[in-house]
Write an enzyme that holds these catalytic residues in place. Structure first.
Site, mmCIF file in Angstrom:
data_model
loop_
_atom_site.group_PDB
_atom_site.id
_atom_site.type_symbol
_atom_site.label_atom_id
_atom_site.label_comp_id
_atom_site.label_asym_id
_atom_site.label_seq_id
_atom_site.Cartn_x
_atom_site.Cartn_y
_atom_site.Cartn_z
ATOM 1 N N SER A 13 36.569 117.605 122.249
ATOM 2 C CA SER A 13 36.467 119.055 122.444
ATOM 3 C C SER A 13 35.107 119.576 121.997
ATOM 4 C CB SER A 13 37.563 119.771 121.637
ATOM 5 O OG SER A 13 38.824 119.233 121.938
ATOM 6 N N GLN A 29 35.616 117.566 118.164
ATOM 7 C CA GLN A 29 36.658 116.678 117.645
ATOM 8 C C GLN A 29 36.617 115.339 118.356
ATOM 9 O OE1 GLN A 29 40.846 117.578 118.444
ATOM 10 N NE2 GLN A 29 41.318 117.104 116.331
ATOM 11 N N GLY A 30 36.341 114.268 117.624
ATOM 12 C CA GLY A 30 36.296 112.921 118.179
ATOM 13 C C GLY A 30 37.472 112.099 117.688
ATOM 14 N N GLU A 33 45.693 121.856 112.811
ATOM 15 C CA GLU A 33 45.612 122.004 114.256
ATOM 16 C C GLU A 33 46.944 122.471 114.839
ATOM 17 O OE1 GLU A 33 44.619 118.427 116.342
ATOM 18 O OE2 GLU A 33 43.786 119.513 118.041
ATOM 19 N N SER A 83 40.586 111.292 120.079
ATOM 20 C CA SER A 83 41.243 110.544 121.159
ATOM 21 C C SER A 83 40.346 109.446 121.706
ATOM 22 C CB SER A 83 41.623 111.502 122.293
ATOM 23 O OG SER A 83 42.520 112.480 121.842
#
Length: 377
Positions: free
Chosen positions: A156, A121-122, A239, A124
């Site tokens: 993550s 997951q990109g 999520e 933040s």
């Protein structure tokens, strides 16, 4: 609300329980948490077993009750959790299923379910804090590709991933919640540098990711250009609304173990501690009922969880921390042994009021979208 199972669902439970009893003894030992190639192989191997047995689709296509039965039975049996497949199975995959084109669903969903491909997951970024819409990673259209430049943080599972669900800014002049686009970025593309981050618990499931003119095909865009904030809300709904469901089952098991330990070591005689355990028991029972309601509501509304997920996320993240604080009180001096799994979980629990949107963000969502309160009050 009681979980009433039909005869068919009870048959599903019995078949799953029998299958788990046959499969789990043959599993290899869990790998070193810092050995990501081994962790990936272990987690994907388990997902492939589930897929071959007909359980690979359970997070997406099973009925709400079957899904909850699956989580209850796998936790009861001590089966592996999703691990490195967390992002792909629990929010990137469902987002593509809901928002992707038929070609995108054909390309990406089956490899996730088979355990062939892992996602990270990109979302933040440094300096954006909890304000996700303040992202500054740019994507400039160049023919049939976007050229992406910027930096992500707390990415993550980046060390193990084949694909990244990536948010980029495609219109810097638009209001900050617009001008954003959701891309599927191949992690082997030139220009990507991943640097692992070590957490307080010693794990490295997060990383910094530097993007230097990375070319991502336009065909990898999920949703329309500059409509990525809406697609992101779908991802975050999964999520917050359903991705933590399995962990509630695990917390209920830990609470039971904690009560048994308290009876053995004498801390059960402390009335204050007994009240804490009792209150946590009620808390997790309520969270489980809320989970059932959220999953059922998501199914009834087309499969995408609603804002009830924010209520769950807000309360669950605090209850998890309270659980492990109570564990420390029960264990006494043993709680200082960092080699114990409970201690690792306690340290990890500190991140839950930040992960997937801070508690302050969840409070704002609950106030504005559920209670109807005005902004800024």
């Amino acid at each position: 609300m009681e979980l009433a199972c039909t005869d068919e669902e009870e048959e599903f439970r019995a078949r799953l329980r029998e299958w788990l009893a046959a499969e789990l003894p043959g599993l290899p030992p869990k790998p070193d948490p810092l050995d990501w190639p081994a962790r990936r192989a272990y987690d994907c191997g388990w997902q492939r077993r589930l897929y071959d047995a007909g359980y690979g689709h359970v997070h997406w296509d099973a009925s709400p009750t079957q899904r909850l039965i699956f989580l209850e039975e796998t936790e009861r049996a001590g089966a592996p959790y999703v691990g490195a497949n967390f992002v792909g199975l629990l929010h990137a995959g469902p987002t593509i299923a809901a928002e992707g084109t038929p070609e995108q669903r054909d390309r990406w969903l089956e490899p996730v379910l088979r355990g062939d491909e892992v996602w990270c997951q990109g979302f933040s970024e440094p300096e954006a804090g909890s304000d996700l819409a303040a992202l500054r990673t740019r994507a400039v259209r160049d023919g049939d590709a976007y050229v992406v430049t910027g930096q992500k943080i707390w990415t993550s599972h980046a060390e193990a991933a084949d694909w990244c669900e990536l948010l980029v800014r495609t219109d810097p002049d638009a209001p900050k919640h617009r001008g954003i686009t959701w891309l599927a970025m191949p992690m082997d593309a030139p220009g990507i540098t991943v640097r692992p981050l070590r957490t307080l618990a010693g794990s490295t499931e997060f990383a910094e990711m530097f993007l230097d003119e990375v070319r991502v095909p336009v065909g990898n865009r999920v949703g329309e250009e500059n409509d990525g904030w809406r697609v992101t809300m779908v991802t975050l709904s999964f999520e917050r609304g359903t991705a933590f469901v399995g962990e509630v089952v695990a917390c209920r098991r830990v609470l039971g173990e904690l009560a048994r330990t308290a009876r053995k070591n004498g801390t059960w005689d402390d009335p204050v501690l007994r009240r804490r355990l009792g209150r946590l028991g009620a808390e997790f029972q309520a969270l489980w009922r809320l989970t059932q309601w959220n999953v059922s509501e998501a199914q009834a509304s087309g499969g995408v969880p609603g804002t009830g997920g924010s209520v769950f996320k807000l309360r669950y993240s605090h209850a998890r921390q309270e659980l492990y604080d109570t564990a420390a009180a029960v264990l006494g001096p043993e709680a200082l042994d960092l080699a114990r799994e409970w201690n690792q979980d306690r340290l990890s629990s500190l991140s839950y009021t930040i992960a997937a949107g801070t508690s302050q963000i969840q409070q704002n969502i609950v106030a504005e979208r559920i209670l109807g309160l005005p902004k800024g009050r």
